[in-house]
Design a protein around this motif. Structure first.
Motif, PDB file in Angstrom:
ATOM      1  N   ASP A 210       0.870  -1.170   0.000  1.00 44.68           N
ATOM      2  CA  ASP A 210       0.000   0.000   0.000  1.00 44.68           C
ATOM      3  C   ASP A 210       0.920   1.239   0.000  1.00 44.68           C
ATOM      4  OD1 ASP A 210      -2.012   1.807   0.577  1.00 44.68           O
ATOM      5  OD2 ASP A 210      -2.315   1.132   2.638  1.00 44.68           O
ATOM      6  N   LYS A 212       0.743   4.765   1.870  1.00 41.79           N
ATOM      7  CA  LYS A 212      -0.130   5.468   2.825  1.00 41.79           C
ATOM      8  C   LYS A 212      -0.064   6.978   2.729  1.00 41.79           C
ATOM      9  CE  LYS A 212      -1.504   2.128   6.065  1.00 41.79           C
ATOM     10  NZ  LYS A 212      -0.602   1.148   6.672  1.00 41.79           N
ATOM     11  N   GLY A 224      -5.827   6.720   4.075  1.00 44.66           N
ATOM     12  CA  GLY A 224      -6.285   5.331   4.082  1.00 44.66           C
ATOM     13  C   GLY A 224      -5.557   4.473   3.059  1.00 44.66           C
ATOM     14  N   TYR A 267      -4.857  -9.653   8.537  1.00 44.66           N
ATOM     15  CA  TYR A 267      -3.986  -8.822   7.705  1.00 44.66           C
ATOM     16  C   TYR A 267      -2.779  -8.433   8.536  1.00 44.66           C
ATOM     17  CZ  TYR A 267      -2.840  -4.112   5.721  1.00 44.66           C
ATOM     18  OH  TYR A 267      -2.227  -2.986   5.237  1.00 44.66           O
ATOM     19  N   GLU A 281       1.291  -3.518  12.354  1.00 48.97           N
ATOM     20  CA  GLU A 281      -0.090  -3.575  12.859  1.00 48.97           C
ATOM     21  C   GLU A 281      -0.770  -4.810  12.299  1.00 48.97           C
ATOM     22  OE1 GLU A 281      -2.942  -0.872  11.200  1.00 48.97           O
ATOM     23  OE2 GLU A 281      -2.199  -1.154   9.173  1.00 48.97           O
ATOM     24  N   ASN A 283      -4.723  -6.040  10.994  1.00 45.36           N
ATOM     25  CA  ASN A 283      -6.106  -5.693  10.729  1.00 45.36           C
ATOM     26  C   ASN A 283      -6.904  -6.987  10.707  1.00 45.36           C
ATOM     27  OD1 ASN A 283      -5.629  -2.920  10.490  1.00 45.36           O
ATOM     28  ND2 ASN A 283      -5.015  -3.160   8.355  1.00 45.36           N
ATOM     29  N   ARG A 285      -9.447  -7.793   8.741  1.00 43.04           N
ATOM     30  CA  ARG A 285     -10.313  -7.701   7.554  1.00 43.04           C
ATOM     31  C   ARG A 285      -9.423  -7.549   6.330  1.00 43.04           C
ATOM     32  NH1 ARG A 285      -8.718  -2.723   6.418  1.00 43.04           N
ATOM     33  NH2 ARG A 285      -7.953  -1.601   8.232  1.00 43.04           N
ATOM     34  N   GLY A 287      -7.567  -5.654   3.503  1.00 42.84           N
ATOM     35  CA  GLY A 287      -6.990  -4.309   3.427  1.00 42.84           C
ATOM     36  C   GLY A 287      -7.589  -3.526   2.268  1.00 42.84           C
ATOM     37  N   ASP A 288      -7.595  -2.227   2.430  1.00 45.02           N
ATOM     38  CA  ASP A 288      -8.089  -1.358   1.376  1.00 45.02           C
ATOM     39  C   ASP A 288      -7.006  -0.312   1.151  1.00 45.02           C
ATOM     40  OD1 ASP A 288      -9.681  -0.070  -0.435  1.00 45.02           O
ATOM     41  OD2 ASP A 288     -11.273   0.444   0.963  1.00 45.02           O
ATOM     42  N   PRO A 289      -6.329  -0.240   0.008  1.00 43.94           N
ATOM     43  CA  PRO A 289      -6.677  -0.802  -1.290  1.00 43.94           C
ATOM     44  C   PRO A 289      -5.972  -2.108  -1.693  1.00 43.94           C
ATOM     45  CG  PRO A 289      -5.007   0.872  -1.614  1.00 43.94           C
ATOM     46  CD  PRO A 289      -5.230   0.746  -0.122  1.00 43.94           C
ATOM     47  N   GLU A 290      -5.312  -2.816  -0.781  1.00 45.36           N
ATOM     48  CA  GLU A 290      -4.605  -4.036  -1.192  1.00 45.36           C
ATOM     49  C   GLU A 290      -5.531  -5.063  -1.851  1.00 45.36           C
ATOM     50  OE1 GLU A 290      -4.342  -2.495   1.684  1.00 45.36           O
ATOM     51  OE2 GLU A 290      -2.372  -2.728   2.574  1.00 45.36           O
TER      52      GLU A 290
END
Ligand code: AMP
Ligand code: GLY
Length: 415
Positions: A210, A212, A224, A267, A281, A283, A285, A287-290
Protein backbone atom coordinates in the motif's frame (compact mmCIF):
# COMPACT_ATOMS: atom_id res chain seq x y z
CA UNK A 1 -26.51 -18.91 -3.40
CA UNK A 2 -27.49 -15.35 -2.55
CA UNK A 3 -24.62 -13.34 -1.07
CA UNK A 4 -24.54 -10.08 0.90
CA UNK A 5 -21.44 -7.88 1.06
CA UNK A 6 -21.30 -5.28 3.85
CA UNK A 7 -19.56 -2.01 2.99
CA UNK A 8 -19.44 0.52 0.21
CA UNK A 9 -15.87 1.21 -0.87
CA UNK A 10 -13.23 -0.05 -3.30
CA UNK A 11 -12.53 -3.11 -1.20
CA UNK A 12 -16.17 -4.13 -1.27
CA UNK A 13 -16.33 -3.47 -5.00
CA UNK A 14 -13.37 -5.87 -5.47
CA UNK A 15 -15.09 -8.48 -3.27
CA UNK A 16 -18.32 -8.10 -5.25
CA UNK A 17 -16.31 -8.44 -8.47
CA UNK A 18 -14.61 -11.64 -7.22
CA UNK A 19 -17.99 -13.05 -6.13
CA UNK A 20 -19.48 -12.26 -9.53
CA UNK A 21 -16.88 -14.60 -11.09
CA UNK A 22 -18.18 -17.54 -9.02
CA UNK A 23 -20.64 -19.91 -10.72
CA UNK A 24 -22.11 -20.61 -7.26
CA UNK A 25 -23.44 -17.07 -6.86
CA UNK A 26 -27.00 -16.45 -7.95
CA UNK A 27 -27.40 -12.88 -6.72
CA UNK A 28 -25.23 -10.34 -4.92
CA UNK A 29 -26.51 -7.66 -2.54
CA UNK A 30 -24.30 -4.93 -1.12
CA UNK A 31 -25.11 -2.69 1.86
CA UNK A 32 -24.77 0.20 1.37
CA UNK A 33 -22.66 -0.20 -1.83
CA UNK A 34 -21.91 2.68 -4.20
CA UNK A 35 -22.53 3.76 -7.80
CA UNK A 36 -19.92 1.36 -9.23
CA UNK A 37 -21.00 -1.62 -7.14
CA UNK A 38 -24.59 -0.98 -8.28
CA UNK A 39 -23.59 -2.27 -11.74
CA UNK A 40 -22.72 -5.69 -10.33
CA UNK A 41 -24.94 -6.01 -7.27
CA UNK A 42 -28.21 -4.78 -5.86
CA UNK A 43 -27.41 -2.03 -3.36
CA UNK A 44 -29.39 -1.98 -0.14
CA UNK A 45 -29.73 1.24 1.87
CA UNK A 46 -28.51 -0.07 5.23
CA UNK A 47 -25.39 1.36 6.88
CA UNK A 48 -22.45 -0.89 7.86
CA UNK A 49 -23.07 -0.41 11.58
CA UNK A 50 -26.83 -1.14 11.59
CA UNK A 51 -26.17 -4.74 12.52
CA UNK A 52 -29.71 -5.77 13.47
CA UNK A 53 -31.14 -4.35 10.25
CA UNK A 54 -28.44 -6.21 8.29
CA UNK A 55 -29.27 -9.44 10.11
CA UNK A 56 -32.99 -9.04 9.48
CA UNK A 57 -32.35 -8.32 5.81
CA UNK A 58 -30.13 -11.42 5.45
CA UNK A 59 -32.71 -13.62 7.17
CA UNK A 60 -35.61 -12.25 5.13
CA UNK A 61 -33.80 -12.57 1.78
CA UNK A 62 -32.47 -16.07 2.46
CA UNK A 63 -28.83 -14.94 2.14
CA UNK A 64 -26.53 -17.99 2.22
CA UNK A 65 -23.32 -16.07 2.92
CA UNK A 66 -22.51 -12.57 4.18
CA UNK A 67 -19.03 -11.08 3.75
CA UNK A 68 -17.94 -8.17 5.95
CA UNK A 69 -15.70 -5.48 4.49
CA UNK A 70 -15.08 -2.65 6.98
CA UNK A 71 -13.73 -2.72 10.53
CA UNK A 72 -16.55 -0.52 11.85
CA UNK A 73 -19.03 -3.31 11.11
CA UNK A 74 -16.83 -5.85 12.92
CA UNK A 75 -16.38 -3.56 15.90
CA UNK A 76 -20.16 -3.05 15.97
CA UNK A 77 -20.50 -6.83 16.46
CA UNK A 78 -22.07 -7.76 13.13
CA UNK A 79 -20.50 -11.24 13.13
CA UNK A 80 -21.67 -12.03 16.67
CA UNK A 81 -25.17 -10.85 15.76
CA UNK A 82 -25.38 -12.98 12.57
CA UNK A 83 -23.96 -16.05 14.30
CA UNK A 84 -26.44 -15.76 17.15
CA UNK A 85 -29.17 -15.89 14.50
CA UNK A 86 -27.59 -18.95 12.83
CA UNK A 87 -26.62 -17.02 9.68
CA UNK A 88 -23.38 -17.82 7.83
CA UNK A 89 -21.00 -14.83 7.84
CA UNK A 90 -17.36 -14.35 6.88
CA UNK A 91 -15.43 -12.26 9.40
CA UNK A 92 -14.15 -12.33 13.00
CA UNK A 93 -16.24 -11.86 16.13
CA UNK A 94 -15.94 -8.61 18.04
CA UNK A 95 -13.59 -10.32 20.53
CA UNK A 96 -11.30 -11.57 17.73
CA UNK A 97 -11.44 -8.23 15.89
CA UNK A 98 -9.69 -6.63 18.90
CA UNK A 99 -6.46 -7.58 17.14
CA UNK A 100 -7.26 -4.50 15.04
CA UNK A 101 -9.61 -2.42 17.19
CA UNK A 102 -7.24 -2.33 20.18
CA UNK A 103 -3.56 -1.65 19.58
CA UNK A 104 -2.90 -2.54 23.22
CA UNK A 105 -4.56 -5.97 22.84
CA UNK A 106 -2.48 -6.63 19.71
CA UNK A 107 0.77 -5.46 21.30
CA UNK A 108 0.21 -7.54 24.45
CA UNK A 109 -0.64 -10.62 22.42
CA UNK A 110 2.55 -10.18 20.40
CA UNK A 111 4.63 -9.70 23.56
CA UNK A 112 3.13 -12.82 25.18
CA UNK A 113 3.66 -15.05 22.13
CA UNK A 114 7.01 -13.54 21.12
CA UNK A 115 5.87 -12.24 17.75
CA UNK A 116 8.48 -9.80 16.36
CA UNK A 117 7.23 -6.20 16.64
CA UNK A 118 8.38 -2.76 17.80
CA UNK A 119 8.80 -2.25 21.58
CA UNK A 120 5.97 -0.21 23.11
CA UNK A 121 4.26 1.34 26.14
CA UNK A 122 0.61 2.38 26.53
CA UNK A 123 -0.54 5.60 28.25
CA UNK A 124 -3.83 7.12 29.37
CA UNK A 125 -2.35 10.27 31.01
CA UNK A 126 -1.13 13.11 28.83
CA UNK A 127 1.62 14.19 31.28
CA UNK A 128 3.05 10.67 31.68
CA UNK A 129 3.06 10.13 27.92
CA UNK A 130 4.76 13.51 27.30
CA UNK A 131 7.48 12.82 29.90
CA UNK A 132 8.13 9.35 28.47
CA UNK A 133 8.40 10.65 24.89
CA UNK A 134 10.64 13.55 25.99
CA UNK A 135 13.14 11.06 27.43
CA UNK A 136 13.45 8.98 24.25
CA UNK A 137 15.06 9.34 20.81
CA UNK A 138 13.11 10.86 17.88
CA UNK A 139 11.27 10.19 15.66
CA UNK A 140 8.58 9.13 18.13
CA UNK A 141 5.78 6.83 16.98
CA UNK A 142 2.43 7.69 18.63
CA UNK A 143 -0.65 5.58 17.99
CA UNK A 144 -4.16 6.30 19.14
CA UNK A 145 -5.52 3.04 20.60
CA UNK A 146 -8.69 2.53 18.61
CA UNK A 147 -10.16 2.83 15.15
CA UNK A 148 -9.16 6.05 13.42
CA UNK A 149 -9.46 5.20 9.71
CA UNK A 150 -5.69 4.97 9.23
CA UNK A 151 -5.23 8.48 10.60
CA UNK A 152 -4.47 7.74 14.25
CA UNK A 153 -0.70 7.34 13.83
CA UNK A 154 1.73 10.22 14.15
CA UNK A 155 5.46 9.92 13.46
CA UNK A 156 6.73 12.98 15.32
CA UNK A 157 10.17 14.33 14.38
CA UNK A 158 10.30 16.87 17.23
CA UNK A 159 8.97 17.27 20.77
CA UNK A 160 6.65 20.07 19.56
CA UNK A 161 5.00 17.73 17.04
CA UNK A 162 4.77 14.93 19.59
CA UNK A 163 3.28 17.25 22.18
CA UNK A 164 0.62 18.54 19.86
CA UNK A 165 -0.34 14.97 18.81
CA UNK A 166 -0.51 13.81 22.44
CA UNK A 167 -2.72 16.79 23.28
CA UNK A 168 -5.05 15.93 20.37
CA UNK A 169 -5.28 12.29 21.38
CA UNK A 170 -5.29 12.44 25.20
CA UNK A 171 -6.52 15.92 26.18
CA UNK A 172 -8.88 16.84 23.34
CA UNK A 173 -10.00 13.25 22.54
CA UNK A 174 -9.85 14.02 18.82
CA UNK A 175 -10.63 10.39 17.89
CA UNK A 176 -12.64 9.62 21.04
CA UNK A 177 -11.54 8.57 24.50
CA UNK A 178 -8.67 6.13 24.44
CA UNK A 179 -5.09 5.31 25.22
CA UNK A 180 -1.98 6.14 23.28
CA UNK A 181 0.64 3.54 22.45
CA UNK A 182 4.20 4.88 22.09
CA UNK A 183 6.38 2.60 19.94
CA UNK A 184 10.00 2.24 18.89
CA UNK A 185 10.61 3.65 15.42
CA UNK A 186 11.31 1.00 12.77
CA UNK A 187 12.68 1.46 9.26
CA UNK A 188 12.38 -0.52 6.04
CA UNK A 189 9.92 -1.34 3.26
CA UNK A 190 6.40 -2.15 4.41
CA UNK A 191 4.20 -4.84 2.96
CA UNK A 192 0.78 -6.32 3.54
CA UNK A 193 0.37 -10.03 4.10
CA UNK A 194 -3.27 -11.07 4.16
CA UNK A 195 -4.28 -14.59 5.09
CA UNK A 196 -7.61 -16.36 5.20
CA UNK A 197 -7.77 -17.78 8.72
CA UNK A 198 -10.10 -20.27 10.34
CA UNK A 199 -8.92 -21.13 13.86
CA UNK A 200 -5.55 -22.85 13.40
CA UNK A 201 -5.87 -22.98 9.60
CA UNK A 202 -4.04 -20.25 7.66
CA UNK A 203 -4.14 -19.78 3.87
CA UNK A 204 -1.78 -17.05 2.66
CA UNK A 205 -2.73 -14.65 -0.11
CA UNK A 206 -0.24 -13.08 -2.51
CA UNK A 207 1.59 -10.06 -1.08
CA UNK A 208 0.78 -6.44 -1.79
CA UNK A 209 2.09 -3.03 -0.84
CA UNK A 210 0.00 0.00 0.00
CA UNK A 211 1.14 3.65 -0.24
CA UNK A 212 -0.13 5.47 2.82
CA UNK A 213 1.18 9.00 2.26
CA UNK A 214 -0.88 11.44 0.24
CA UNK A 215 1.75 12.70 -2.22
CA UNK A 216 4.52 11.47 -4.53
CA UNK A 217 7.80 10.53 -2.90
CA UNK A 218 5.88 9.26 0.16
CA UNK A 219 5.38 12.84 1.34
CA UNK A 220 2.43 14.51 3.01
CA UNK A 221 -0.06 13.24 5.55
CA UNK A 222 -1.05 9.60 6.15
CA UNK A 223 -4.20 8.48 4.33
CA UNK A 224 -6.29 5.33 4.08
CA UNK A 225 -4.01 4.35 1.14
CA UNK A 226 -3.27 6.01 -2.24
CA UNK A 227 -2.33 2.99 -4.36
CA UNK A 228 -1.21 -0.63 -4.21
CA UNK A 229 0.39 -3.37 -6.26
CA UNK A 230 1.12 -7.08 -6.26
CA UNK A 231 3.45 -9.05 -6.41
CA UNK A 232 6.40 -7.55 -4.48
CA UNK A 233 9.85 -8.18 -5.98
CA UNK A 234 11.75 -7.08 -2.84
CA UNK A 235 10.18 -9.73 -0.59
CA UNK A 236 11.84 -13.13 -1.03
CA UNK A 237 10.21 -16.55 -0.70
CA UNK A 238 12.21 -16.93 2.50
CA UNK A 239 10.79 -13.64 3.89
CA UNK A 240 7.33 -14.89 3.05
CA UNK A 241 7.95 -18.21 4.78
CA UNK A 242 9.26 -16.40 7.87
CA UNK A 243 6.19 -14.14 7.94
CA UNK A 244 3.86 -17.12 7.68
CA UNK A 245 5.65 -19.43 10.12
CA UNK A 246 6.79 -16.88 12.70
CA UNK A 247 4.01 -14.29 12.55
CA UNK A 248 0.67 -15.17 10.92
CA UNK A 249 0.44 -18.85 11.95
CA UNK A 250 1.51 -18.23 15.58
CA UNK A 251 -0.96 -15.35 15.87
CA UNK A 252 -3.79 -17.55 14.58
CA UNK A 253 -2.75 -20.19 17.14
CA UNK A 254 -2.51 -17.53 19.88
CA UNK A 255 -6.04 -16.33 19.18
CA UNK A 256 -7.32 -19.89 19.64
CA UNK A 257 -5.31 -20.20 22.87
CA UNK A 258 -6.74 -16.90 24.13
CA UNK A 259 -10.28 -18.15 23.61
CA UNK A 260 -11.10 -15.89 20.65
CA UNK A 261 -10.32 -17.97 17.55
CA UNK A 262 -9.96 -15.86 14.45
CA UNK A 263 -12.16 -16.43 11.44
CA UNK A 264 -11.88 -14.21 8.40
CA UNK A 265 -8.98 -12.28 6.89
CA UNK A 266 -6.05 -11.62 9.18
CA UNK A 267 -3.99 -8.82 7.70
CA UNK A 268 -0.37 -8.45 8.79
CA UNK A 269 1.05 -4.97 8.15
CA UNK A 270 4.73 -5.95 8.17
CA UNK A 271 8.05 -4.18 7.78
CA UNK A 272 11.28 -5.69 6.44
CA UNK A 273 13.81 -4.08 8.80
CA UNK A 274 17.57 -4.63 9.03
CA UNK A 275 16.76 -6.76 12.11
CA UNK A 276 14.26 -8.94 10.27
CA UNK A 277 10.54 -8.81 9.53
CA UNK A 278 8.42 -7.14 12.19
CA UNK A 279 4.76 -6.38 12.72
CA UNK A 280 3.59 -2.78 12.38
CA UNK A 281 -0.09 -3.57 12.86
CA UNK A 282 -2.76 -6.20 12.39
CA UNK A 283 -6.11 -5.69 10.73
CA UNK A 284 -9.04 -8.05 11.13
CA UNK A 285 -10.31 -7.70 7.55
CA UNK A 286 -9.32 -7.29 3.92
CA UNK A 287 -6.99 -4.31 3.43
CA UNK A 288 -8.09 -1.36 1.38
CA UNK A 289 -6.68 -0.80 -1.29
CA UNK A 290 -4.61 -4.04 -1.19
CA UNK A 291 -7.69 -6.19 -1.81
CA UNK A 292 -8.28 -4.38 -5.09
CA UNK A 293 -4.96 -5.69 -6.47
CA UNK A 294 -4.92 -9.07 -4.69
CA UNK A 295 -8.39 -10.45 -5.50
CA UNK A 296 -8.05 -9.86 -9.26
CA UNK A 297 -5.09 -12.29 -9.06
CA UNK A 298 -7.18 -15.00 -7.34
CA UNK A 299 -7.86 -17.92 -9.66
CA UNK A 300 -9.85 -20.04 -7.16
CA UNK A 301 -13.58 -19.65 -6.60
CA UNK A 302 -13.81 -17.19 -3.70
CA UNK A 303 -17.10 -18.70 -2.48
CA UNK A 304 -15.30 -22.01 -1.82
CA UNK A 305 -12.78 -20.15 0.32
CA UNK A 306 -15.37 -18.14 2.27
CA UNK A 307 -17.37 -21.30 2.96
CA UNK A 308 -14.28 -23.35 3.92
CA UNK A 309 -13.32 -20.65 6.44
CA UNK A 310 -16.83 -20.40 7.86
CA UNK A 311 -17.12 -24.19 8.13
CA UNK A 312 -13.52 -24.84 9.25
CA UNK A 313 -12.58 -27.25 6.45
CA UNK A 314 -9.68 -27.44 4.01
CA UNK A 315 -9.38 -25.75 0.62
CA UNK A 316 -6.74 -24.77 -1.95
CA UNK A 317 -5.86 -21.29 -3.19
CA UNK A 318 -4.63 -20.75 -6.74
CA UNK A 319 -3.27 -17.49 -8.12
CA UNK A 320 -2.68 -15.92 -11.52
CA UNK A 321 0.91 -15.01 -12.42
CA UNK A 322 0.11 -11.56 -13.78
CA UNK A 323 0.92 -8.34 -11.91
CA UNK A 324 -1.70 -5.81 -10.79
CA UNK A 325 -1.14 -2.17 -9.89
CA UNK A 326 -3.81 0.29 -8.82
CA UNK A 327 -3.94 4.06 -8.40
CA UNK A 328 -6.36 5.95 -6.16
CA UNK A 329 -8.08 9.03 -7.56
CA UNK A 330 -8.86 11.14 -4.49
CA UNK A 331 -10.76 14.39 -3.93
CA UNK A 332 -8.51 17.46 -3.80
CA UNK A 333 -7.88 18.23 -0.14
CA UNK A 334 -8.06 14.60 1.03
CA UNK A 335 -7.16 13.43 3.71
CA UNK A 336 -8.19 16.86 5.02
CA UNK A 337 -11.50 18.47 4.12
CA UNK A 338 -12.75 18.21 0.52
CA UNK A 339 -15.83 18.93 -1.54
CA UNK A 340 -18.18 16.32 -3.02
CA UNK A 341 -20.54 16.18 -5.98
CA UNK A 342 -18.13 16.65 -8.92
CA UNK A 343 -19.10 14.82 -12.11
CA UNK A 344 -16.89 11.94 -13.27
CA UNK A 345 -16.70 11.26 -17.02
CA UNK A 346 -14.92 8.80 -19.31
CA UNK A 347 -15.44 5.67 -17.21
CA UNK A 348 -16.78 3.87 -20.28
CA UNK A 349 -13.43 4.37 -22.08
CA UNK A 350 -11.37 2.55 -19.46
CA UNK A 351 -9.79 -0.73 -20.64
CA UNK A 352 -8.82 -2.21 -17.25
CA UNK A 353 -10.83 -2.30 -14.06
CA UNK A 354 -12.10 0.63 -12.01
CA UNK A 355 -13.30 -0.03 -8.49
CA UNK A 356 -15.45 2.71 -7.00
CA UNK A 357 -14.38 3.88 -3.55
CA UNK A 358 -16.59 6.92 -2.97
CA UNK A 359 -19.07 7.65 -5.76
CA UNK A 360 -22.79 8.31 -6.02
CA UNK A 361 -25.29 8.27 -8.85
CA UNK A 362 -26.94 11.61 -9.55
CA UNK A 363 -29.52 10.91 -12.23
CA UNK A 364 -27.49 9.56 -15.16
CA UNK A 365 -24.28 11.10 -13.87
CA UNK A 366 -21.74 9.63 -11.50
CA UNK A 367 -20.39 12.13 -8.98
CA UNK A 368 -17.69 12.13 -6.31
CA UNK A 369 -18.96 11.25 -2.83
CA UNK A 370 -15.88 10.62 -0.69
CA UNK A 371 -12.21 11.34 0.00
CA UNK A 372 -10.99 8.40 -2.01
CA UNK A 373 -13.19 8.21 -5.10
CA UNK A 374 -11.91 5.67 -7.65
CA UNK A 375 -9.28 2.95 -7.79
CA UNK A 376 -7.91 2.28 -11.27
CA UNK A 377 -6.29 -1.16 -11.67
CA UNK A 378 -3.93 -2.06 -14.50
CA UNK A 379 -2.67 -5.59 -15.11
CA UNK A 380 0.25 -6.89 -17.15
CA UNK A 381 2.94 -9.55 -17.38
CA UNK A 382 5.02 -7.49 -14.95
CA UNK A 383 4.59 -4.42 -12.75
CA UNK A 384 5.92 -2.01 -15.39
CA UNK A 385 3.21 -3.16 -17.81
CA UNK A 386 0.58 -3.03 -15.08
CA UNK A 387 1.59 0.52 -14.13
CA UNK A 388 1.54 1.73 -17.74
CA UNK A 389 -1.94 0.24 -18.18
CA UNK A 390 -3.21 1.90 -14.99
CA UNK A 391 -1.75 5.30 -15.93
CA UNK A 392 -3.33 5.11 -19.41
CA UNK A 393 -6.72 4.45 -17.84
CA UNK A 394 -6.30 7.29 -15.33
CA UNK A 395 -5.90 9.66 -18.31
CA UNK A 396 -9.19 8.41 -19.75
CA UNK A 397 -11.15 9.54 -16.68
CA UNK A 398 -12.27 13.16 -16.41
CA UNK A 399 -13.10 15.05 -13.22
CA UNK A 400 -12.31 18.58 -12.02
CA UNK A 401 -11.68 17.75 -8.40
CA UNK A 402 -9.45 14.65 -8.32
CA UNK A 403 -5.72 14.11 -7.79
CA UNK A 404 -3.55 10.98 -7.75
CA UNK A 405 -0.01 9.82 -7.07
CA UNK A 406 2.11 9.12 -10.15
CA UNK A 407 4.75 6.99 -8.40
CA UNK A 408 2.76 3.98 -7.18
CA UNK A 409 5.09 0.98 -7.16
CA UNK A 410 8.26 3.06 -6.85
CA UNK A 411 9.78 0.63 -4.33
CA UNK A 412 9.54 -2.14 -6.90
CA UNK A 413 11.01 -0.02 -9.70
CA UNK A 414 13.89 1.47 -7.69
CA UNK A 415 15.14 -1.53 -5.75
P1 AMP B 1 -0.47 1.81 11.31
O1 AMP B 1 -1.81 2.46 11.23
O2 AMP B 1 -0.15 1.24 12.65
O3 AMP B 1 -0.24 0.86 10.17
O4 AMP B 1 0.59 2.97 11.03
C1 AMP B 1 0.50 3.79 9.88
C2 AMP B 1 1.86 3.98 9.29
O5 AMP B 1 2.75 4.59 10.24
C3 AMP B 1 2.53 2.67 8.92
O6 AMP B 1 2.13 2.21 7.68
C4 AMP B 1 4.00 3.06 8.97
O7 AMP B 1 4.39 3.70 7.78
C5 AMP B 1 4.06 4.06 10.09
N1 AMP B 1 4.46 3.37 11.32
C6 AMP B 1 3.66 2.77 12.21
N2 AMP B 1 4.36 2.22 13.21
C7 AMP B 1 5.65 2.49 12.98
C8 AMP B 1 6.88 2.21 13.66
N3 AMP B 1 6.89 1.54 14.82
N4 AMP B 1 8.02 2.65 13.10
C9 AMP B 1 7.99 3.34 11.95
N5 AMP B 1 6.90 3.65 11.26
C10 AMP B 1 5.72 3.23 11.76
N1 GLY C 1 -4.32 -0.48 3.51
C1 GLY C 1 -4.33 -0.42 4.91
C2 GLY C 1 -5.57 -0.86 5.55
O1 GLY C 1 -6.45 -1.44 4.95
O2 GLY C 1 -5.70 -0.62 6.74
Amino acid sequence: MKVLVIGGGGREHAIVDALSRSPQVEKIFCAPGNAGIARQAECVAIRETEVERLRDFAAAEGIGLTVVGPEVALAAGVVDCFKAAGLRIFGPTKAAARIESSKEFAKELMAKYEIPTAGFRAFTEYAAARDYVAGRPFPAVLKYDGLAAGKGVVIAQTMEEADSALKDMLLDDKFGEGKVVVEDYLEGPEFSFMCFVSGHRVWPMVLAQDHKRAYDGDKGPNTGGMGAYSPLPFITAEDERFALERILQPVADAMVAEGCPFEGVLYGGLMKTAQGIKVIEFNARFGDPETEVVLPRLKSDIVDIFCAVAEGRDTQLEWHDFAALGIVLASKGYPGSYEKGYEITGLENVEGTVYHMGTKADGDRIVTAGGRVLFVVGTGRDLAEARAAALRDVERIGCDNLFHRTDIGHWAFEK
